[in-house]
Design a protein around this motif. Sequence first.
Motif, PDB file in Angstrom:
ATOM      1  N   HIS A  79       8.104  -4.149   2.807  1.00 11.91           N
ATOM      2  CA  HIS A  79       9.130  -3.223   3.262  1.00 11.91           C
ATOM      3  C   HIS A  79       8.678  -1.768   3.122  1.00 11.91           C
ATOM      4  N   LEU A  80       7.382  -1.542   3.204  1.00  6.58           N
ATOM      5  CA  LEU A  80       6.866  -0.195   3.036  1.00  6.58           C
ATOM      6  C   LEU A  80       7.268   0.713   4.201  1.00  6.58           C
ATOM      7  N   MET A  81       7.211   0.206   5.419  1.00  2.00           N
ATOM      8  CA  MET A  81       7.544   1.047   6.574  1.00  2.00           C
ATOM      9  C   MET A  81       9.004   1.505   6.553  1.00  2.00           C
ATOM     10  N   PRO A  82       9.990   0.628   6.314  1.00  2.00           N
ATOM     11  CA  PRO A  82      11.361   1.139   6.223  1.00  2.00           C
ATOM     12  C   PRO A  82      11.545   2.157   5.110  1.00  2.00           C
ATOM     13  N   ILE A  83      10.849   1.967   3.989  1.00  2.00           N
ATOM     14  CA  ILE A  83      10.943   2.926   2.891  1.00  2.00           C
ATOM     15  C   ILE A  83      10.356   4.265   3.315  1.00  2.00           C
ATOM     16  N   LEU A  84       9.214   4.243   3.995  1.00  2.00           N
ATOM     17  CA  LEU A  84       8.607   5.490   4.468  1.00  2.00           C
ATOM     18  C   LEU A  84       9.489   6.188   5.490  1.00  2.00           C
ATOM     19  N   PHE A  85      10.078   5.434   6.414  1.00  2.00           N
ATOM     20  CA  PHE A  85      10.957   6.039   7.414  1.00  2.00           C
ATOM     21  C   PHE A  85      12.198   6.655   6.760  1.00  2.00           C
ATOM     22  N   MET A  86      12.760   5.976   5.773  1.00  2.00           N
ATOM     23  CA  MET A  86      13.919   6.533   5.077  1.00  2.00           C
ATOM     24  C   MET A  86      13.539   7.768   4.276  1.00  2.00           C
ATOM     25  N   ALA A  87      12.376   7.749   3.632  1.00  2.00           N
ATOM     26  CA  ALA A  87      11.922   8.920   2.881  1.00  2.00           C
ATOM     27  C   ALA A  87      11.715  10.106   3.818  1.00  2.00           C
ATOM     28  N   PHE A  88      11.132   9.858   4.988  1.00  2.00           N
ATOM     29  CA  PHE A  88      10.957  10.928   5.965  1.00  2.00           C
ATOM     30  C   PHE A  88      12.309  11.432   6.464  1.00  2.00           C
ATOM     31  N   GLY A  89      13.254  10.526   6.679  1.00  2.00           N
ATOM     32  CA  GLY A  89      14.595  10.928   7.103  1.00  2.00           C
ATOM     33  C   GLY A  89      15.292  11.776   6.050  1.00  2.00           C
ATOM     34  N   PHE A  90      15.155  11.392   4.765  1.00  2.00           N
ATOM     35  CA  PHE A  90      15.724  12.197   3.688  1.00  2.00           C
ATOM     36  C   PHE A  90      15.067  13.573   3.634  1.00  2.00           C
ATOM     37  N   PHE A  91      13.757  13.604   3.848  1.00  2.00           N
ATOM     38  CA  PHE A  91      13.048  14.877   3.856  1.00  2.00           C
ATOM     39  C   PHE A  91      13.543  15.782   4.981  1.00  2.00           C
ATOM     40  N   VAL A  92      13.705  15.219   6.167  1.00  2.00           N
ATOM     41  CA  VAL A  92      14.192  16.007   7.307  1.00  2.00           C
ATOM     42  C   VAL A  92      15.625  16.479   7.060  1.00  2.00           C
ATOM     43  N   ALA A  93      16.482  15.585   6.560  1.00  2.00           N
ATOM     44  CA  ALA A  93      17.866  15.970   6.289  1.00  2.00           C
ATOM     45  C   ALA A  93      17.923  17.052   5.218  1.00  2.00           C
ATOM     46  N   PHE A  94      17.150  16.911   4.143  1.00  2.00           N
ATOM     47  CA  PHE A  94      17.124  17.904   3.080  1.00  2.00           C
ATOM     48  C   PHE A  94      16.630  19.247   3.609  1.00  2.00           C
ATOM     49  N   THR A  95      15.597  19.222   4.447  1.00  2.00           N
ATOM     50  CA  THR A  95      15.070  20.449   5.039  1.00  2.00           C
ATOM     51  C   THR A  95      16.119  21.113   5.922  1.00  2.00           C
ATOM     52  N   CYS A  96      16.836  20.329   6.714  1.00  2.00           N
ATOM     53  CA  CYS A  96      17.887  20.889   7.574  1.00  2.00           C
ATOM     54  C   CYS A  96      19.007  21.509   6.752  1.00  2.00           C
ATOM     55  N   ILE A  97      19.385  20.856   5.677  1.00  2.00           N
ATOM     56  CA  ILE A  97      20.449  21.403   4.826  1.00  2.00           C
ATOM     57  C   ILE A  97      19.997  22.710   4.182  1.00  2.00           C
ATOM     58  N   ILE A  98      18.782  22.729   3.650  1.00  2.00           N
ATOM     59  CA  ILE A  98      18.268  23.954   3.028  1.00  2.00           C
ATOM     60  C   ILE A  98      18.177  25.080   4.053  1.00  2.00           C
ATOM     61  N   MET A  99      17.692  24.775   5.241  1.00  2.00           N
ATOM     62  CA  MET A  99      17.578  25.811   6.275  1.00  2.00           C
ATOM     63  C   MET A  99      18.951  26.302   6.732  1.00  2.00           C
ATOM     64  N   ALA A 100      19.929  25.407   6.811  1.00  2.00           N
ATOM     65  CA  ALA A 100      21.285  25.818   7.195  1.00  2.00           C
ATOM     66  C   ALA A 100      21.875  26.734   6.124  1.00  2.00           C
ATOM     67  N   LEU A 101      21.690  26.393   4.855  1.00  2.00           N
ATOM     68  CA  LEU A 101      22.181  27.251   3.781  1.00  2.00           C
ATOM     69  C   LEU A 101      21.463  28.595   3.780  1.00  2.00           C
ATOM     70  N   PHE A 102      20.174  28.573   4.023  1.00  2.00           N
ATOM     71  CA  PHE A 102      19.395  29.804   4.094  1.00  2.00           C
ATOM     72  C   PHE A 102      19.880  30.676   5.247  1.00  2.00           C
ATOM     73  N   TRP A 103      20.160  30.062   6.386  1.00  6.20           N
ATOM     74  CA  TRP A 103      20.600  30.785   7.565  1.00  6.20           C
ATOM     75  C   TRP A 103      21.988  31.402   7.342  1.00  6.20           C
ATOM     76  N   VAL A 104      22.881  30.655   6.682  1.00  6.27           N
ATOM     77  CA  VAL A 104      24.225  31.152   6.459  1.00  6.27           C
ATOM     78  C   VAL A 104      24.234  32.286   5.445  1.00  6.27           C
ATOM     79  N   TRP A 105      23.421  32.193   4.396  1.00  3.56           N
ATOM     80  CA  TRP A 105      23.488  33.178   3.323  1.00  3.56           C
ATOM     81  C   TRP A 105      22.487  34.319   3.467  1.00  3.56           C
ATOM     82  N   TRP A 106      21.729  34.366   4.535  1.00  6.69           N
ATOM     83  CA  TRP A 106      20.757  35.449   4.695  1.00  6.69           C
ATOM     84  C   TRP A 106      21.465  36.725   4.988  1.00  6.69           C
TER      85      TRP A 106
END
Length: 106
Positions: A79-106
């Motif tokens: 089940h390595l591929m589903p784990i990698l895809f989920m980890a990448f999805g979490f990374f993308v979601a976390f990056t989007c959240i951080i960028m949205a917070l950065f954009w709002v509070w700049w």
Amino acid sequence: MSAQDQTDQQPVKHRHRAEGPQKHVVVFIFSIILTLIAFAAAAAGGVNTTFTIILMVVMAILQVFVQLGYWMHLKDKGHLMPILFMAFGFFVAFTCIIMALFWVWW
């Protein structure tokens, strides 16, 4: 050819151990306990709100790992591929959240 030579040439068969319902029952009880802890923290009136929120977030994170590991069988081999895809999805979601917070509070 002797009988000993014939037995040496036979392939060894490995048996796959069935997981059985015991682990599922234990994990189900653990999930119920995590839910009850979160519910008790929310229902208790005299507990600090910050502590309650932190406790509920920790219980939710533990619940996610229990659900993914045992009910979605991501702890098993292959089940390595589903784990990698989920980890990448979490990374993308976390990056989007951080960028949205950065954009709002700049």
